[in-house]
Design a protein around this motif. Structure first.
Motif, PDB file in Angstrom:
ATOM      1  N   ARG A   1       3.853  33.166 -36.538  1.00 39.34           N
ATOM      2  CA  ARG A   1       5.221  33.232 -36.038  1.00 39.34           C
ATOM      3  C   ARG A   1       5.266  33.093 -34.520  1.00 39.34           C
ATOM      4  NH1 ARG A   1       8.297  38.222 -38.854  1.00 39.34           N
ATOM      5  NH2 ARG A   1       8.754  38.675 -36.696  1.00 39.34           N
ATOM      6  N   ALA A   2       6.379  32.601 -34.012  1.00 44.19           N
ATOM      7  CA  ALA A   2       6.483  32.320 -32.577  1.00 44.19           C
ATOM      8  C   ALA A   2       6.279  33.576 -31.734  1.00 44.19           C
ATOM      9  CB  ALA A   2       7.830  31.695 -32.261  1.00 44.19           C
ATOM     10  N   ASP A   3       6.892  34.691 -32.165  1.00 46.56           N
ATOM     11  CA  ASP A   3       6.767  35.923 -31.381  1.00 46.56           C
ATOM     12  C   ASP A   3       5.324  36.418 -31.372  1.00 46.56           C
ATOM     13  OD1 ASP A   3       6.956  36.464 -34.067  1.00 46.56           O
ATOM     14  OD2 ASP A   3       8.136  38.288 -33.831  1.00 46.56           O
TER      15      ASP A   3
ATOM     16  N   GLN B   1       2.646  34.566 -31.540  1.00 48.48           N
ATOM     17  CA  GLN B   1       1.936  33.693 -30.617  1.00 48.48           C
ATOM     18  C   GLN B   1       2.156  34.143 -29.167  1.00 48.48           C
ATOM     19  OE1 GLN B   1       0.467  30.526 -31.848  1.00 48.48           O
ATOM     20  NE2 GLN B   1      -0.595  30.715 -29.877  1.00 48.48           N
ATOM     21  N   ARG B   2       3.429  34.386 -28.853  1.00 49.55           N
ATOM     22  CA  ARG B   2       3.804  34.802 -27.505  1.00 49.55           C
ATOM     23  C   ARG B   2       3.135  36.116 -27.122  1.00 49.55           C
ATOM     24  NH1 ARG B   2       8.778  36.843 -27.845  1.00 49.55           N
ATOM     25  NH2 ARG B   2       9.279  35.081 -29.191  1.00 49.55           N
ATOM     26  N   ASN B   3       3.187  37.084 -28.018  1.00 51.12           N
ATOM     27  CA  ASN B   3       2.590  38.391 -27.741  1.00 51.12           C
ATOM     28  C   ASN B   3       1.078  38.320 -27.591  1.00 51.12           C
ATOM     29  OD1 ASN B   3       4.840  39.985 -27.481  1.00 51.12           O
ATOM     30  ND2 ASN B   3       4.986  40.411 -29.666  1.00 51.12           N
TER      31      ASN B   3
ATOM     32  N   ARG C   1       0.447  37.246 -24.131  1.00 53.60           N
ATOM     33  CA  ARG C   1       0.785  38.337 -23.199  1.00 53.60           C
ATOM     34  C   ARG C   1      -0.295  39.399 -23.172  1.00 53.60           C
ATOM     35  NH1 ARG C   1       7.042  39.992 -24.326  1.00 53.60           N
ATOM     36  NH2 ARG C   1       8.019  38.151 -23.416  1.00 53.60           N
TER      37      ARG C   1
ATOM     38  N   VAL D   1       4.182  45.703 -24.955  1.00 51.99           N
ATOM     39  CA  VAL D   1       4.239  45.806 -26.413  1.00 51.99           C
ATOM     40  C   VAL D   1       3.732  47.189 -26.818  1.00 51.99           C
ATOM     41  CG1 VAL D   1       3.806  43.342 -26.704  1.00 51.99           C
ATOM     42  CG2 VAL D   1       1.899  44.964 -26.774  1.00 51.99           C
TER      43      VAL D   1
ATOM     44  N   THR E   1       0.667  46.829 -31.833  1.00 53.81           N
ATOM     45  CA  THR E   1       0.670  45.366 -31.762  1.00 53.81           C
ATOM     46  C   THR E   1      -0.664  44.840 -31.244  1.00 53.81           C
ATOM     47  OG1 THR E   1       3.032  45.445 -31.331  1.00 53.81           O
ATOM     48  CG2 THR E   1       1.915  43.386 -30.840  1.00 53.81           C
TER      49      THR E   1
END
Lengths: 170, 170
Positions: B2-4, B6-8, B11, B38, B42
């Motif tokens: 999922r995009a989120d 990937q982003r996390n 980060r 986060v 996570t």
DNA sequence: TAATATAGTGAGTCTGGACTCATTTTGCTA
DNA sequence: TAGCAAAATGAGTCCAGACTCACTATATTA
């Protein structure tokens, strides 16, 4: 100081050098006590905090190195000292560069001893005259750390030191 | 993925690089999570154990270095790469030589890139022909570690590297 | 937009390891 | 050898930090 206290202090230092050398500074005080054959309370009696123990080891180590260096000299003194130290670092994981621990006087004395070796090497024409103490110390520490963490074999030690000494050569 | 997610993941890696660089590998995962913005859960979802996080950082770092090295070349490529790396190590406490963590392929690729720089430098007559890859890598790692732990200033970096390159010179 | 798998959350558990201290042992002195 | 201060002992306290999980939130897809 009572005789048993004196004896135990030495034993603890020996054990700690061994243990921290093998497992790094993160090794437990419990382990040190076990190897020294004393109770953990005894370790903390002699060294109130773990840091004190680390500092004490480092101090003793540096003092010994300075002694070694002081006993050498002549055209090849620096070369001999450098080589010996790297070999020692590669063989056993001697405690080097403990983060946060610093013992200015002990480092200073080692620096003086190495500086003297450098002076003699330069006088004998073995080493370039424009080389100064700080970079020699820097190289010494660096190569020791490299050998320590990298677990270099004898051949690699020799080749690496050859480059360094070619760089220092007159 | 999922995009989120990937982003996390990115980060977290950025935050971890920053935190471990500043406080060493002993820094807490909590701190990494805070800086990444986060929850701690996570972090552990992406990297089941702390070691996985350390490994991932190291992998990314080595890959970047290999890329840098691959982009250089010519007579001074090796010199440029070496100098740049030492300066970077001295400036920020980049994560180098994490004990116990090893990522053979990543190290291999960096080694290949450095080897290529060495080949070119030798072809250009900048570096002696009898010098081999292992000792160049050994010196590179050593000097970086030295600069890292010693907090060398620019002058000391230059002087130390000068000795090393005099040693490598044809 | 409804359904659902995927991802995020953070209070809570658990463990290892630094450090304490009441009690026991031991070296020293008179 | 009696007396005692110094030292040793090790079970226990405390805490930081790794890791879990029941629950909530959200991206994706049909």
């Amino acid at each position: 100081m009572r005789a048993d206290a004196q004896r135990n202090r030495e034993r603890i230092l020996d054990a700690a050098e061994e243990v921290f050398a093998r497992h790094g500074a993160a090794a437990s005080t419990e382990e040190v006590a076990r190897r020294a054959g004393v109770a953990i309370g005894t370790v903390f009696r002699h060294f109130p905090a773990k840091d004190d123990l680390l500092t004490a080891i480092l101090k003793r180590l540096l003092a010994r190195l300075a002694e070694d260096a002081a006993a050498l000299g002549g055209a090849d003194g620096l070369h001999t000292f450098f080589t010996r130290l790297v070999a020692r670092a590669a063989a056993r994981r001697t405690v080097v560069g403990l983060a946060g621990v610093d013992v200015p006087e002990a480092v200073g004395r080692l620096g003086d001893a190495v500086g003297e070796l450098l002076r003699q090497a330069q006088a004998a024409g073995t080493v370039r005259r424009d080389v100064q103490r700080p970079e020699v110390m820097a190289l010494l520490v660096s190569v020791c750390q490299g050998a320590l963490h990298g677990g270099w074999d004898e051949d690699l030690q020799a080749r690496t030191l050859a480059v360094v000494f070619a760089g220092l050569a007159a």
